[in-house]
Design an enzyme around this catalytic site. Structure first.
Site, PDB file in Angstrom:
ATOM      1  N   HIS A   8       0.823  -1.209   0.000  1.00 24.20           N
ATOM      2  CA  HIS A   8       0.000   0.000   0.000  1.00 24.20           C
ATOM      3  C   HIS A   8       0.859   1.262   0.000  1.00 24.20           C
ATOM      4  O   HIS A   8       2.042   1.212   0.332  1.00 24.20           O
ATOM      5  CB  HIS A   8      -0.979   0.033   1.188  1.00 24.20           C
ATOM      6  CG  HIS A   8      -0.337   0.069   2.548  1.00 24.20           C
ATOM      7  ND1 HIS A   8      -0.160  -1.054   3.331  1.00 24.20           N
ATOM      8  CD2 HIS A   8       0.153   1.094   3.296  1.00 24.20           C
ATOM      9  CE1 HIS A   8       0.387  -0.723   4.490  1.00 24.20           C
ATOM     10  NE2 HIS A   8       0.605   0.591   4.495  1.00 24.20           N
ATOM     11  N   HIS A  81       3.893   7.297   3.378  1.00 30.45           N
ATOM     12  CA  HIS A  81       4.824   6.173   3.348  1.00 30.45           C
ATOM     13  C   HIS A  81       4.467   5.194   2.246  1.00 30.45           C
ATOM     14  O   HIS A  81       3.350   5.216   1.718  1.00 30.45           O
ATOM     15  CB  HIS A  81       4.884   5.451   4.708  1.00 30.45           C
ATOM     16  CG  HIS A  81       3.612   4.784   5.141  1.00 30.45           C
ATOM     17  ND1 HIS A  81       2.626   5.416   5.870  1.00 30.45           N
ATOM     18  CD2 HIS A  81       3.156   3.511   4.949  1.00 30.45           C
ATOM     19  CE1 HIS A  81       1.630   4.575   6.110  1.00 30.45           C
ATOM     20  NE2 HIS A  81       1.928   3.404   5.556  1.00 30.45           N
ATOM     21  N   GLU A 130       7.609   1.353   5.038  1.00 28.81           N
ATOM     22  CA  GLU A 130       7.035   0.329   5.911  1.00 28.81           C
ATOM     23  C   GLU A 130       7.316  -1.034   5.282  1.00 28.81           C
ATOM     24  O   GLU A 130       7.116  -1.221   4.075  1.00 28.81           O
ATOM     25  CB  GLU A 130       5.522   0.544   6.044  1.00 28.81           C
ATOM     26  CG  GLU A 130       4.820  -0.496   6.912  1.00 28.81           C
ATOM     27  CD  GLU A 130       3.308  -0.255   7.010  1.00 28.81           C
ATOM     28  OE1 GLU A 130       2.819   0.804   6.548  1.00 28.81           O
ATOM     29  OE2 GLU A 130       2.622  -1.138   7.547  1.00 28.81           O
TER      30      GLU A 130
HETATM   31  C1  LIG Z   1      -1.997   1.699  10.057  1.00 28.61           C
HETATM   32  C2  LIG Z   1      -0.885   1.018  10.728  1.00 28.61           C
HETATM   33  C3  LIG Z   1       0.344   0.942   9.916  1.00 28.61           C
HETATM   34  C4  LIG Z   1       0.106  -0.064   8.785  1.00 28.61           C
HETATM   35  O1  LIG Z   1      -0.078  -1.243   9.157  1.00 28.61           O
HETATM   36  O2  LIG Z   1       0.105   0.240   7.599  1.00 28.61           O
HETATM   37  C5  LIG Z   1       0.772   2.306   9.427  1.00 28.61           C
HETATM   38  O3  LIG Z   1       1.054   2.575   8.308  1.00 28.61           O
HETATM   39  S1  LIG Z   1       0.896   3.501  10.672  1.00 28.61           S
HETATM   40  C6  LIG Z   1       1.588   4.915   9.893  1.00 28.61           C
HETATM   41  C7  LIG Z   1       2.033   5.860  10.911  1.00 28.61           C
HETATM   42  N1  LIG Z   1       3.157   5.370  11.665  1.00 28.61           N
HETATM   43  C8  LIG Z   1       4.406   5.823  11.504  1.00 28.61           C
HETATM   44  O4  LIG Z   1       4.659   6.725  10.715  1.00 28.61           O
HETATM   45  C9  LIG Z   1       5.458   5.181  12.395  1.00 28.61           C
HETATM   46  C10 LIG Z   1       6.874   5.553  11.978  1.00 28.61           C
HETATM   47  N2  LIG Z   1       7.100   7.007  12.003  1.00 28.61           N
HETATM   48  C11 LIG Z   1       7.928   7.594  12.891  1.00 28.61           C
HETATM   49  O5  LIG Z   1       8.558   6.942  13.713  1.00 28.61           O
HETATM   50  C12 LIG Z   1       8.060   9.095  12.836  1.00 28.61           C
HETATM   51  O6  LIG Z   1       6.899   9.700  12.317  1.00 28.61           O
HETATM   52  C13 LIG Z   1       9.303   9.554  11.966  1.00 28.61           C
HETATM   53  C14 LIG Z   1       9.234   9.045  10.530  1.00 28.61           C
HETATM   54  C15 LIG Z   1      10.611   9.075  12.625  1.00 28.61           C
HETATM   55  C16 LIG Z   1       9.317  11.098  11.909  1.00 28.61           C
HETATM   56  O7  LIG Z   1       9.683  11.598  13.168  1.00 28.61           O
HETATM   57  P1  LIG Z   1       8.940  12.821  13.827  1.00 28.61           P
HETATM   58  O8  LIG Z   1       9.561  13.163  15.119  1.00 28.61           O
HETATM   59  O9  LIG Z   1       7.520  12.491  13.881  1.00 28.61           O
HETATM   60  O10 LIG Z   1       9.010  13.984  12.753  1.00 28.61           O
HETATM   61  P2  LIG Z   1      10.127  14.964  12.291  1.00 28.61           P
HETATM   62  O11 LIG Z   1       9.373  16.052  11.643  1.00 28.61           O
HETATM   63  O12 LIG Z   1      11.111  15.323  13.371  1.00 28.61           O
HETATM   64  O13 LIG Z   1      10.898  14.135  11.158  1.00 28.61           O
HETATM   65  C17 LIG Z   1      12.292  14.001  11.065  1.00 28.61           C
HETATM   66  C18 LIG Z   1      12.656  14.222   9.594  1.00 28.61           C
HETATM   67  O14 LIG Z   1      12.018  13.230   8.769  1.00 28.61           O
HETATM   68  C19 LIG Z   1      11.158  13.868   7.822  1.00 28.61           C
HETATM   69  N3  LIG Z   1       9.919  13.095   7.716  1.00 28.61           N
HETATM   70  C20 LIG Z   1       9.034  12.881   8.715  1.00 28.61           C
HETATM   71  N4  LIG Z   1       8.020  12.143   8.274  1.00 28.61           N
HETATM   72  C21 LIG Z   1       8.269  11.876   6.967  1.00 28.61           C
HETATM   73  C22 LIG Z   1       7.566  11.162   5.976  1.00 28.61           C
HETATM   74  N5  LIG Z   1       6.398  10.564   6.246  1.00 28.61           N
HETATM   75  N6  LIG Z   1       8.103  11.088   4.742  1.00 28.61           N
HETATM   76  C23 LIG Z   1       9.294  11.679   4.430  1.00 28.61           C
HETATM   77  N7  LIG Z   1      10.017  12.395   5.369  1.00 28.61           N
HETATM   78  C24 LIG Z   1       9.500  12.488   6.601  1.00 28.61           C
HETATM   79  C25 LIG Z   1      10.875  15.251   8.375  1.00 28.61           C
HETATM   80  O15 LIG Z   1      10.541  16.136   7.357  1.00 28.61           O
HETATM   81  C26 LIG Z   1      12.193  15.579   9.053  1.00 28.61           C
HETATM   82  O16 LIG Z   1      13.108  16.009   8.078  1.00 28.61           O
HETATM   83  P3  LIG Z   1      13.880  17.404   8.218  1.00 28.61           P
HETATM   84  O17 LIG Z   1      12.828  18.459   8.282  1.00 28.61           O
HETATM   85  O18 LIG Z   1      14.747  17.474   7.004  1.00 28.61           O
HETATM   86  O19 LIG Z   1      14.670  17.297   9.501  1.00 28.61           O
HETATM   87 CO   LIG Z   2       0.966   1.657   6.360  1.00 28.69          CO
END
Ligand SMILES: CC[C@@H](C(=O)O)C(=O)SCCNC(=O)CCNC(=O)[C@H](O)C(C)(C)COP(=O)(O)OP(=O)(O)OC[C@H]1O[C@@H](n2cnc3c(N)ncnc32)[C@H](O)[C@@H]1OP(=O)(O)O
Ligand SMILES: [Co+2]
Length: 139
Positions: A8, A81, A130
Site C-alpha cells: 500500500h 509512506h 514500511e
Molecule cells: C496503520 C498502521 C500501519 C500499517 O499497518 O500500515 C501504518 O502505516 S501507521 C503509519 C504511521 N506510523 C508511523 O509513521 C510510524 C513511523 N514514524 C515515525 O517513527 C516518525 O513519524 C518519523 C518518521 C521518525 C518522523 O519523526 P517525527 O519526530 O515524527 O518527525 P520529524 O518532523 O522530526 O521528522 C524528522 C525528519 O524526517 C522527515 N519526515 C518525517 N516524516 C516523513 C515522511 N512521512 N516522509 C518523508 N520524510 C519524513 C521530516 O521532514 C524531518 O526532516 P527534516 O525536516 O529534514 O529534519
Molecule cells: Co501503512
C-alpha cells in the site's frame, strides 16, 4: 532479501471522510471497508483498493500520533509512506540494520494483522518505508 509486492501507499489526511469523498468524486472509488482505529499505532485507517495495490488513508488518533507532526507541516495531508511486503519480517529487519538503516522500534502488528516495521526516511532516500510480512495465505 527480495523486494516484495507494493502492499500500500500510506496517505496522511486530516479527515478520512473528506478524503473518501475526494476518491469518490475523482475516481468513483469506494472504501474497501469501514474505517477503523489502531490505537497502538496512533492512527485511524481506511483502505481504498486499486487494481494492483491499496491506498491506506491514515488520520491521527490520540495525543501522540506519529502522523500529527506530518500534518502540522502538511495541513492538507499527503503521501506519507510506502509499504512493501517481505516473506520474513525478522530477516528483513536484520538486513536493514546490517545495511546501517535506522529501523524505528520493534516490529508490531499492522493494519493487515501481520508484523510491520518502519525504516527512517533519511535512510531511504526521503521515503518513510514500511516493511510488512506477507500474510501466510498470500504466500
Ligand atoms: C496503520 C498502521 C500501519 C500499517 O499497518 O500500515 C501504518 O502505516 S501507521 C503509519 C504511521 N506510523 C508511523 O509513521 C510510524 C513511523 N514514524 C515515525 O517513527 C516518525 O513519524 C518519523 C518518521 C521518525 C518522523 O519523526 P517525527 O519526530 O515524527 O518527525 P520529524 O518532523 O522530526 O521528522 C524528522 C525528519 O524526517 C522527515 N519526515 C518525517 N516524516 C516523513 C515522511 N512521512 N516522509 C518523508 N520524510 C519524513 C521530516 O521532514 C524531518 O526532516 P527534516 O525536516 O529534514 O529534519
Ligand atoms: Co501503512
Amino acid at each position: 532479501m527480495k523486494l516484495g509486492r507494493l502492499n500500500h501507499v500510506g496517505v496522511a489526511t486530516p479527515s478520512i471522510e473528506q478524503s473518501l469523498e475526494l476518491y469518490r468524486t475523482m475516481f468513483n472509488a469506494e472504501p474497501h471497508g469501514p474505517a477503523f482505529d489502531l490505537p497502538a499505532q496512533g492512527v485511524r485507517v481506511c483502505f481504498v483498493d486499486t487494481p494492483n495495490s491499496q491506498i491506506e488513508l491514515i488520520e491521527p488518533l490520540g495525543d501522540h500520533s506519529p502522523v500529527a507532526k506530518f500534518l502540522e507541516k502538511n495541513p492538507l495531508g499527503g503521501q506519507h509512506h510506502m509499504c512493501f511486503e517481505v516473506p520474513d519480517i525478522q530477516i528483513a529487519k536484520a538486513e536493514f540494520e546490517a545495511n546501517g538503516a535506522r529501523v524505528l522500534g520493534e516490529a508490531r502488528i499492522g493494519a493487515h494483522g501481520t508484523l510491520v516495521f518502519f525504516v527512517h526516511p533519511k535512510d531511504m532516500g526521503g521515503v518513510l518505508t514500511e516493511i510488512m510480512e506477507t500474510p501466510k495465505a498470500a504466500n
